[in-house]
Design an enzyme around this catalytic site. Structure first.
Site, PDB file in Angstrom:
ATOM      1  N   TYR A  24       0.800  -1.228   0.000  1.00 43.08           N
ATOM      2  CA  TYR A  24       0.000   0.000   0.000  1.00 43.08           C
ATOM      3  C   TYR A  24       0.831   1.275   0.000  1.00 43.08           C
ATOM      4  O   TYR A  24       0.275   2.382  -0.004  1.00 43.08           O
ATOM      5  CB  TYR A  24      -0.944  -0.009   1.209  1.00 43.08           C
ATOM      6  CG  TYR A  24      -1.903  -1.188   1.195  1.00 43.08           C
ATOM      7  CD1 TYR A  24      -2.781  -1.367   0.129  1.00 43.08           C
ATOM      8  CD2 TYR A  24      -1.921  -2.125   2.222  1.00 43.08           C
ATOM      9  CE1 TYR A  24      -3.651  -2.454   0.095  1.00 43.08           C
ATOM     10  CE2 TYR A  24      -2.782  -3.211   2.199  1.00 43.08           C
ATOM     11  CZ  TYR A  24      -3.646  -3.364   1.135  1.00 43.08           C
ATOM     12  OH  TYR A  24      -4.505  -4.433   1.097  1.00 43.08           O
ATOM     13  N   HIS A 101      -8.472   1.579  -5.720  1.00 45.66           N
ATOM     14  CA  HIS A 101      -7.665   0.708  -4.858  1.00 45.66           C
ATOM     15  C   HIS A 101      -6.204   1.056  -5.040  1.00 45.66           C
ATOM     16  O   HIS A 101      -5.757   1.257  -6.170  1.00 45.66           O
ATOM     17  CB  HIS A 101      -7.891  -0.765  -5.216  1.00 45.66           C
ATOM     18  CG  HIS A 101      -9.324  -1.151  -5.077  1.00 45.66           C
ATOM     19  ND1 HIS A 101      -9.912  -1.354  -3.852  1.00 45.66           N
ATOM     20  CD2 HIS A 101     -10.301  -1.291  -6.003  1.00 45.66           C
ATOM     21  CE1 HIS A 101     -11.186  -1.615  -4.030  1.00 45.66           C
ATOM     22  NE2 HIS A 101     -11.456  -1.584  -5.321  1.00 45.66           N
TER      23      HIS A 101
END
Ligand code: DQA
Length: 150
Positions: A24, A101
């Protein structure tokens, strides 16, 4: 009047920076929100942000967005793969909605390959890390420009 865009971040995204940085990235949620607000200011858009770890709070926020916001950017995080309630809430809106995302969910575990809301949003961006949020805002700006010129 300034256009208003709501950005919703789902569960565990408040832990960005500390959470699995190899997937991430190292940016915190505050940094992502600040970048979005700065980009919004440059393009005359008011960016509002909201994060929750609770499905019901996200549903309520989406309901409140009706008639208030001109577009929605949403990273439902793990609820992407499970929440019919969030999908149903998105269906209440008639504004552009971008699903985003940080990671490319299609390159990951098979349970992440399915998005419950991908067919009810305007479009999806996945795999570009924090830059994906700016891409999402740019996509919305383009949709708004196209509407104006009609
Ligand atoms: C995520 C992908 C989801 O599968 C995961 O549960 C998240 C983050 C992403 O931004 O890549 O929490 O939405």
């Amino acid at each position: 009047m300034k256009r208003k865009v709501l950005v919703i971040h789902g569960p565990n995204l408040n832990m960005l920076g500390k959470r699995e940085p190899e997937k991430y990235g190292t940016s915190t949620l505050d940094e992502i929100n600040t970048n979005l607000k700065t980009h919004g200011n440059e393009t005359d858009i008011d960016v509002h942000t909201f994060q929750s770890n609770h499905e019901g709070s996200i549903v309520e926020k989406i309901q409140e967005a009706r008639d208030v916001f001109d577009a929605l950017i949403i990273n439902p995080a793990s609820y992407t793969h499970s929440s019919i309630a969030i999908r149903d809430a998105v269906l209440l809106l008639d504004i552009p909605v971008v699903e985003i995302h940080l990671s490319n969910i299609y390159k990951r575990e098979s349970f992440r390959h399915k998005s419950i809301l991908c067919d009810v949003v305007t479009g999806q961006i996945a795999g570009f890390g924090m830059y994906g949020y700016i891409m999402a805002l740019d996509a919305i700006i383009n949709i708004m420009k196209a509407k104006k010129s009609k």
